[in-house]
Design a protein around this motif. Sequence first.
Motif, PDB file in Angstrom:
ATOM      1  N   SER A   1       0.889  -1.254  -0.252  1.00 29.99           N
ATOM      2  CA  SER A   1      -0.116   0.093   0.406  1.00 29.99           C
ATOM      3  C   SER A   1       0.596   1.092  -0.418  1.00 29.99           C
ATOM      4  CB  SER A   1      -0.814   0.023   1.910  1.00 29.99           C
ATOM      5  OG  SER A   1      -1.798   1.183   1.599  1.00 29.99           O
ATOM      6  N   SER A   2       0.873   2.023  -1.282  1.00 31.35           N
ATOM      7  CA  SER A   2       1.901   3.154  -0.488  1.00 31.35           C
ATOM      8  C   SER A   2       1.209   4.641  -2.179  1.00 31.35           C
ATOM      9  CB  SER A   2       3.727   2.658  -1.595  1.00 31.35           C
ATOM     10  OG  SER A   2       2.280   2.317  -3.257  1.00 31.35           O
ATOM     11  N   TRP A   3       1.340   5.395  -2.553  1.00 25.50           N
ATOM     12  CA  TRP A   3       1.183   6.018  -2.939  1.00 25.50           C
ATOM     13  C   TRP A   3       2.628   6.968  -4.084  1.00 25.50           C
ATOM     14  CZ3 TRP A   3      -0.108   6.232   2.178  1.00 25.50           C
ATOM     15  CH2 TRP A   3       0.189   7.139   2.720  1.00 25.50           C
ATOM     16  N   LYS A   4       2.661   7.761  -4.810  1.00 24.36           N
ATOM     17  CA  LYS A   4       3.823   8.846  -5.169  1.00 24.36           C
ATOM     18  C   LYS A   4       2.778   9.688  -5.489  1.00 24.36           C
ATOM     19  CE  LYS A   4       7.265   8.435  -8.955  1.00 24.36           C
ATOM     20  NZ  LYS A   4       7.517   7.666  -9.767  1.00 24.36           N
ATOM     21  N   LEU A   5       4.056  10.550  -4.791  1.00 25.27           N
ATOM     22  CA  LEU A   5       3.039  12.217  -5.058  1.00 25.27           C
ATOM     23  C   LEU A   5       4.183  12.951  -5.405  1.00 25.27           C
ATOM     24  CD1 LEU A   5       0.713  14.501  -4.465  1.00 25.27           C
ATOM     25  CD2 LEU A   5       2.250  14.798  -2.699  1.00 25.27           C
ATOM     26  N   GLY A   6       4.207  13.436  -6.529  1.00 24.12           N
ATOM     27  CA  GLY A   6       5.771  13.746  -7.655  1.00 24.12           C
ATOM     28  C   GLY A   6       6.474  12.722  -7.970  1.00 24.12           C
ATOM     29  N   ASN A   7       7.976  12.696  -7.595  1.00 18.60           N
ATOM     30  CA  ASN A   7       9.260  11.959  -7.151  1.00 18.60           C
ATOM     31  C   ASN A   7       8.612  11.482  -5.729  1.00 18.60           C
ATOM     32  OD1 ASN A   7      10.166  12.081  -9.746  1.00 18.60           O
ATOM     33  ND2 ASN A   7      10.661  13.309  -9.706  1.00 18.60           N
ATOM     34  N   TYR A   8       7.940  11.186  -4.917  1.00 21.62           N
ATOM     35  CA  TYR A   8       8.084  11.105  -3.799  1.00 21.62           C
ATOM     36  C   TYR A   8       7.088   9.435  -3.707  1.00 21.62           C
ATOM     37  CZ  TYR A   8      10.349  15.470  -3.356  1.00 21.62           C
ATOM     38  OH  TYR A   8      11.421  16.427  -3.300  1.00 21.62           O
ATOM     39  N   THR A   9       7.714   8.808  -2.964  1.00 21.73           N
ATOM     40  CA  THR A   9       7.095   7.333  -2.787  1.00 21.73           C
ATOM     41  C   THR A   9       7.223   7.308  -1.416  1.00 21.73           C
ATOM     42  OG1 THR A   9       7.566   6.321  -4.665  1.00 21.73           O
ATOM     43  CG2 THR A   9       6.855   4.544  -3.293  1.00 21.73           C
ATOM     44  N   TYR A  10       5.284   7.173  -0.682  1.00 15.98           N
ATOM     45  CA  TYR A  10       5.007   7.433   0.571  1.00 15.98           C
ATOM     46  C   TYR A  10       4.491   5.322   0.967  1.00 15.98           C
ATOM     47  CZ  TYR A  10       6.068  12.101   0.412  1.00 15.98           C
ATOM     48  OH  TYR A  10       6.611  13.398   0.195  1.00 15.98           O
ATOM     49  N   ALA A  11       5.069   4.990   2.065  1.00 16.56           N
ATOM     50  CA  ALA A  11       4.498   3.656   2.337  1.00 16.56           C
ATOM     51  C   ALA A  11       3.646   3.719   3.208  1.00 16.56           C
ATOM     52  CB  ALA A  11       5.634   2.366   2.542  1.00 16.56           C
ATOM     53  N   ARG A  12       2.131   3.106   3.230  1.00 22.19           N
ATOM     54  CA  ARG A  12       1.451   3.317   4.290  1.00 22.19           C
ATOM     55  C   ARG A  12       2.212   2.823   5.644  1.00 22.19           C
ATOM     56  NH1 ARG A  12      -1.729  -0.607   6.535  1.00 22.19           N
ATOM     57  NH2 ARG A  12      -3.919  -0.289   7.460  1.00 22.19           N
ATOM     58  N   GLY A  13       1.990   3.529   6.592  1.00 22.90           N
ATOM     59  CA  GLY A  13       2.228   3.294   7.889  1.00 22.90           C
ATOM     60  C   GLY A  13       1.106   3.280   8.971  1.00 22.90           C
ATOM     61  N   ALA A  14      -0.129   3.666   8.491  1.00 26.68           N
ATOM     62  CA  ALA A  14      -1.511   3.420   9.766  1.00 26.68           C
ATOM     63  C   ALA A  14      -2.293   3.735   8.734  1.00 26.68           C
ATOM     64  CB  ALA A  14      -1.446   4.066  10.875  1.00 26.68           C
ATOM     65  N   SER A  15      -3.675   3.524   9.506  1.00 23.80           N
ATOM     66  CA  SER A  15      -5.107   3.564   8.419  1.00 23.80           C
ATOM     67  C   SER A  15      -6.116   3.535   8.499  1.00 23.80           C
ATOM     68  CB  SER A  15      -4.963   3.191   6.590  1.00 23.80           C
ATOM     69  OG  SER A  15      -5.501   2.108   7.027  1.00 23.80           O
ATOM     70  N   SER A  16      -7.291   5.312   9.189  1.00 21.56           N
ATOM     71  CA  SER A  16      -8.437   4.672   9.424  1.00 21.56           C
ATOM     72  C   SER A  16      -9.691   4.601   8.596  1.00 21.56           C
ATOM     73  CB  SER A  16      -8.878   5.053  11.120  1.00 21.56           C
ATOM     74  OG  SER A  16      -8.813   6.377  10.111  1.00 21.56           O
ATOM     75  N   GLN A  17     -10.259   3.578   8.854  1.00 23.17           N
ATOM     76  CA  GLN A  17     -11.837   3.767   8.027  1.00 23.17           C
ATOM     77  C   GLN A  17     -13.149   4.710   8.813  1.00 23.17           C
ATOM     78  OE1 GLN A  17     -12.465   0.873   5.002  1.00 23.17           O
ATOM     79  NE2 GLN A  17     -10.094   1.139   4.293  1.00 23.17           N
ATOM     80  N   THR A  18     -13.933   5.020   8.388  1.00 22.01           N
ATOM     81  CA  THR A  18     -15.134   5.664   9.370  1.00 22.01           C
ATOM     82  C   THR A  18     -16.218   5.926   7.341  1.00 22.01           C
ATOM     83  OG1 THR A  18     -14.303   7.687  10.504  1.00 22.01           O
ATOM     84  CG2 THR A  18     -15.957   7.596   9.583  1.00 22.01           C
ATOM     85  N   VAL A  19     -17.198   4.724   8.274  1.00 21.20           N
ATOM     86  CA  VAL A  19     -19.159   5.482   7.552  1.00 21.20           C
ATOM     87  C   VAL A  19     -19.756   5.638   8.057  1.00 21.20           C
ATOM     88  CG1 VAL A  19     -20.028   3.998   5.867  1.00 21.20           C
ATOM     89  CG2 VAL A  19     -17.637   2.867   5.704  1.00 21.20           C
ATOM     90  N   THR A  20     -19.992   6.412   7.778  1.00 18.63           N
ATOM     91  CA  THR A  20     -21.411   6.719   8.451  1.00 18.63           C
ATOM     92  C   THR A  20     -22.130   6.382   7.495  1.00 18.63           C
ATOM     93  OG1 THR A  20     -21.048   9.234   6.883  1.00 18.63           O
ATOM     94  CG2 THR A  20     -20.859   8.842   9.244  1.00 18.63           C
ATOM     95  N   SER A  21     -24.194   6.973   7.813  1.00 14.09           N
ATOM     96  CA  SER A  21     -24.775   6.181   7.207  1.00 14.09           C
ATOM     97  C   SER A  21     -24.858   7.294   5.155  1.00 14.09           C
ATOM     98  CB  SER A  21     -26.106   6.387   7.732  1.00 14.09           C
ATOM     99  OG  SER A  21     -26.849   7.720   6.777  1.00 14.09           O
ATOM    100  N   ASP A  22     -24.031   7.339   5.281  1.00 14.86           N
ATOM    101  CA  ASP A  22     -23.826   8.449   4.142  1.00 14.86           C
ATOM    102  C   ASP A  22     -22.470   8.511   3.028  1.00 14.86           C
ATOM    103  OD1 ASP A  22     -25.220   9.976   1.306  1.00 14.86           O
ATOM    104  OD2 ASP A  22     -24.488  11.833   2.177  1.00 14.86           O
ATOM    105  N   LEU A  23     -21.783   8.749   3.967  1.00 15.32           N
ATOM    106  CA  LEU A  23     -19.968   9.055   3.717  1.00 15.32           C
ATOM    107  C   LEU A  23     -19.387   8.201   3.795  1.00 15.32           C
ATOM    108  CD1 LEU A  23     -19.845  12.874   3.809  1.00 15.32           C
ATOM    109  CD2 LEU A  23     -20.465  11.511   1.667  1.00 15.32           C
ATOM    110  N   ALA A  24     -18.367   7.047   3.279  1.00  9.32           N
ATOM    111  CA  ALA A  24     -16.700   6.945   3.722  1.00  9.32           C
ATOM    112  C   ALA A  24     -15.437   7.880   3.487  1.00  9.32           C
ATOM    113  CB  ALA A  24     -17.193   5.899   2.405  1.00  9.32           C
TER     114      ALA A  24
END
Length: 182
Positions: free
Chosen positions: A36-59
Amino acid sequence: MKRSVAFMALLSFSTILLSCGGKKDNPKPEPPATESSWKLGNYTYARGASSQTVTSDLAGMTVTTSGDGGNHGVYSGSALTLVFKASLGAGTYALTTSTIMSANPTVRYMTLLCTVGTAVTTGAVNYSATETSGGTAEVTVDSNGKYHVNINTPVTLVKTLVTGGGIPGAPATYTLTVKNAY
């Protein structure tokens, strides 16, 4: 206006959950962060932690780096914040602003914010999808009900906010790709 307040509350709640940790109810092991990673311009970042929230309408999902955040000098550390309509489920989402997303509740729109410089004390910069950014994100849901987001074709994000002095010389735009944010 009501949806904008709900959107901001969802983002704040996600940030609090991520900062405070919490119990994991996931019976299956998560994939390694390098998957799990993302690249912004020339910089690559690896996932360290995450959270997910789901309401009745939004994730909402916040994915961050950990430690030195990629050891990219003033660009060290990054966080992705993604918000979309939970009721629309898995599929292809067009990247846009929260205003456009709120005004079109039956359209698969997603807002995206990428912050860089989160692992340093000199300042950070936020880059966001705009109504003219173009680009799409693929959303899937795994067997545990957790959302996963991929952006395979680079999308252009625009600098929208500078905090704590920002990053001197940070460009006005950056391209972003995302591999399995969850």
